[in-house]
Design a protein around this motif. Sequence first.
Motif, PDB file in Angstrom:
ATOM      1  N   VAL A   4       0.841  -1.192   0.000  1.00 33.66           N
ATOM      2  CA  VAL A   4       0.000   0.000   0.000  1.00 33.66           C
ATOM      3  C   VAL A   4       0.875   1.241   0.000  1.00 33.66           C
ATOM      4  O   VAL A   4       1.848   1.333   0.758  1.00 33.66           O
ATOM      5  CB  VAL A   4      -0.937   0.023   1.235  1.00 33.66           C
ATOM      6  N   ALA A   5       0.537   2.199  -0.841  1.00 33.64           N
ATOM      7  CA  ALA A   5       1.171   3.520  -0.829  1.00 33.64           C
ATOM      8  C   ALA A   5       0.128   4.544  -0.426  1.00 33.64           C
ATOM      9  O   ALA A   5      -1.069   4.357  -0.679  1.00 33.64           O
ATOM     10  CB  ALA A   5       1.741   3.850  -2.206  1.00 33.64           C
ATOM     11  N   ALA A  48       4.260   3.231  -9.985  1.00 31.70           N
ATOM     12  CA  ALA A  48       5.656   2.970 -10.367  1.00 31.70           C
ATOM     13  C   ALA A  48       6.459   2.415  -9.201  1.00 31.70           C
ATOM     14  O   ALA A  48       7.423   1.668  -9.400  1.00 31.70           O
ATOM     15  CB  ALA A  48       6.294   4.254 -10.889  1.00 31.70           C
ATOM     16  N   ALA A  49       6.051   2.761  -7.975  1.00 30.60           N
ATOM     17  CA  ALA A  49       6.746   2.269  -6.779  1.00 30.60           C
ATOM     18  C   ALA A  49       6.296   0.874  -6.374  1.00 30.60           C
ATOM     19  O   ALA A  49       6.748   0.358  -5.344  1.00 30.60           O
ATOM     20  CB  ALA A  49       6.532   3.247  -5.627  1.00 30.60           C
ATOM     21  N   GLY A  50       5.402   0.263  -7.151  1.00 31.24           N
ATOM     22  CA  GLY A  50       5.004  -1.115  -6.904  1.00 31.24           C
ATOM     23  C   GLY A  50       3.795  -1.301  -6.013  1.00 31.24           C
ATOM     24  O   GLY A  50       3.567  -2.406  -5.506  1.00 31.24           O
ATOM     25  N   ALA A  51       2.988  -0.248  -5.816  1.00 33.36           N
ATOM     26  CA  ALA A  51       1.828  -0.359  -4.936  1.00 33.36           C
ATOM     27  C   ALA A  51       0.696  -1.143  -5.593  1.00 33.36           C
ATOM     28  O   ALA A  51       0.423  -0.988  -6.787  1.00 33.36           O
ATOM     29  CB  ALA A  51       1.334   1.032  -4.551  1.00 33.36           C
ATOM     30  N   ASP A  52       0.031  -1.972  -4.816  1.00 33.31           N
ATOM     31  CA  ASP A  52      -1.215  -2.613  -5.245  1.00 33.31           C
ATOM     32  C   ASP A  52      -2.411  -1.701  -4.989  1.00 33.31           C
ATOM     33  O   ASP A  52      -3.472  -1.884  -5.606  1.00 33.31           O
ATOM     34  CB  ASP A  52      -1.439  -3.918  -4.477  1.00 33.31           C
ATOM     35  N   ALA A  53      -2.237  -0.750  -4.056  1.00 33.85           N
ATOM     36  CA  ALA A  53      -3.312   0.176  -3.714  1.00 33.85           C
ATOM     37  C   ALA A  53      -2.701   1.501  -3.281  1.00 33.85           C
ATOM     38  O   ALA A  53      -1.607   1.543  -2.710  1.00 33.85           O
ATOM     39  CB  ALA A  53      -4.185  -0.383  -2.592  1.00 33.85           C
ATOM     40  N   PHE A  54      -3.438   2.579  -3.554  1.00 33.14           N
ATOM     41  CA  PHE A  54      -3.004   3.924  -3.181  1.00 33.14           C
ATOM     42  C   PHE A  54      -4.128   4.594  -2.407  1.00 33.14           C
ATOM     43  O   PHE A  54      -5.293   4.572  -2.823  1.00 33.14           O
ATOM     44  CB  PHE A  54      -2.657   4.740  -4.423  1.00 33.14           C
ATOM     45  N   ARG A 112      -8.497   1.349 -13.293  1.00 36.70           N
ATOM     46  CA  ARG A 112      -8.979   0.244 -14.113  1.00 36.70           C
ATOM     47  C   ARG A 112      -7.901  -0.252 -15.077  1.00 36.70           C
ATOM     48  O   ARG A 112      -7.744  -1.453 -15.302  1.00 36.70           O
ATOM     49  CB  ARG A 112     -10.211   0.682 -14.908  1.00 36.70           C
ATOM     50  N   GLU A 113      -7.180   0.682 -15.675  1.00 33.30           N
ATOM     51  CA  GLU A 113      -6.231   0.322 -16.733  1.00 33.30           C
ATOM     52  C   GLU A 113      -4.923  -0.256 -16.185  1.00 33.30           C
ATOM     53  O   GLU A 113      -4.224  -0.996 -16.895  1.00 33.30           O
ATOM     54  CB  GLU A 113      -5.960   1.539 -17.612  1.00 33.30           C
ATOM     55  N   THR A 114      -4.580   0.077 -14.954  1.00 32.58           N
ATOM     56  CA  THR A 114      -3.330  -0.426 -14.371  1.00 32.58           C
ATOM     57  C   THR A 114      -3.554  -1.566 -13.383  1.00 32.58           C
ATOM     58  O   THR A 114      -2.600  -2.222 -12.960  1.00 32.58           O
ATOM     59  CB  THR A 114      -2.574   0.695 -13.638  1.00 32.58           C
ATOM     60  N   GLY A 115      -4.815  -1.774 -12.977  1.00 31.90           N
ATOM     61  CA  GLY A 115      -5.099  -2.813 -11.995  1.00 31.90           C
ATOM     62  C   GLY A 115      -4.738  -2.433 -10.570  1.00 31.90           C
ATOM     63  O   GLY A 115      -4.619  -3.287  -9.702  1.00 31.90           O
ATOM     64  N   THR A 116      -4.580  -1.119 -10.318  1.00 27.93           N
ATOM     65  CA  THR A 116      -4.189  -0.636  -8.991  1.00 27.93           C
ATOM     66  C   THR A 116      -5.383   0.014  -8.296  1.00 27.93           C
ATOM     67  O   THR A 116      -6.039   0.885  -8.871  1.00 27.93           O
ATOM     68  CB  THR A 116      -3.043   0.386  -9.098  1.00 27.93           C
ATOM     69  N   VAL A 117      -5.653  -0.395  -7.078  1.00 28.15           N
ATOM     70  CA  VAL A 117      -6.777   0.146  -6.304  1.00 28.15           C
ATOM     71  C   VAL A 117      -6.493   1.597  -5.908  1.00 28.15           C
ATOM     72  O   VAL A 117      -5.368   1.935  -5.511  1.00 28.15           O
ATOM     73  CB  VAL A 117      -7.006  -0.717  -5.047  1.00 28.15           C
ATOM     74  N   PHE A 118      -7.508   2.439  -5.999  1.00 30.18           N
ATOM     75  CA  PHE A 118      -7.410   3.837  -5.565  1.00 30.18           C
ATOM     76  C   PHE A 118      -8.488   4.088  -4.519  1.00 30.18           C
ATOM     77  O   PHE A 118      -9.666   3.797  -4.749  1.00 30.18           O
ATOM     78  CB  PHE A 118      -7.602   4.791  -6.754  1.00 30.18           C
ATOM     79  N   ILE A 119      -8.079   4.625  -3.371  1.00 28.44           N
ATOM     80  CA  ILE A 119      -9.017   4.933  -2.289  1.00 28.44           C
ATOM     81  C   ILE A 119      -8.889   6.408  -1.927  1.00 28.44           C
ATOM     82  O   ILE A 119      -7.798   6.872  -1.586  1.00 28.44           O
ATOM     83  CB  ILE A 119      -8.753   4.063  -1.049  1.00 28.44           C
ATOM     84  N   ALA A 120      -9.990   7.136  -2.016  1.00 26.48           N
ATOM     85  CA  ALA A 120     -10.043   8.525  -1.579  1.00 26.48           C
ATOM     86  C   ALA A 120     -10.797   8.575  -0.253  1.00 26.48           C
ATOM     87  O   ALA A 120     -11.982   8.256  -0.191  1.00 26.48           O
ATOM     88  CB  ALA A 120     -10.742   9.401  -2.621  1.00 26.48           C
TER      89      ALA A 120
END
Length: 251
Positions: free
Chosen positions: A172-173, A188-194, A208-216
């Motif tokens: 997580v980042a 780029a730092a390898g996070a599965d979620a931000f 959606r395009e990178t497969g990385t979760v985003f949480i606001a």
Amino acid sequence: MSSISRTELLQAFDRLLQPERFKDYGPNGLQVEGRPEITRIVSGVTASRALIDAAIAARADAIFVHHGLFWRGQDGRVTGWMKQRLQRLLAHDINLFAYHLPLDAHPELGNNAQLGRVLGLQADARFGEQDVGFAAPASFASGQALADHVAAALGRAVTLAQPDEARPIRRVAWCTGGAQGYFESAIAAGADAFITGEISEPQAHLARETGTVFIAAGHHATERYGAPAVAAHVAQQLGLAHEFIEIDNPA
């Protein structure tokens, strides 16, 4: 209860937060000069009129915040809300100290370090512009499980952009506040979620395009821990009284 000079208090904050290391859009440090001797500090997230009025009622000599009077691209005229805030500070001779990026970045007491503490994440790396972002190993079954954890820890609903419900979260980042622009650096730092405070239109597509979760999780909600941590630390060192005043903000 002891008192110290305004200059000594400024030096204590500067030693801790090292504002000279950062390129920022507004001034860090003393933004409004008040009385020369300080006994009581009030901390808060933003130097709003509500916080200033609460500090006046608390008989504060100084206010310590993350968001001061100056914002990017702001009109420099002292009219309207700016006049009202300054008028109160000057009439009651209250010092205003504000630290933006230096408060985000402090490795133990800053906004990102304190959000990590609240979420139970132990940072092992930094990323992004001026190394403000934090990253840590994690173990969550999915983005939804992480979002539920963040919502419970912060006591508020969050916005989740989740590209793949089945993907486990191993790293997580995060970067507090309006750091949605750090999303690509987190990827780029390898996070599965931000995790950050706000989401803008492009981030949902990137998720959606990178497969990385985003949480606001809210700008205010993610940045309400650094200012009281720093102010309490300095107040204890110097023998001053300190009070954190929460001004509710849905943003």
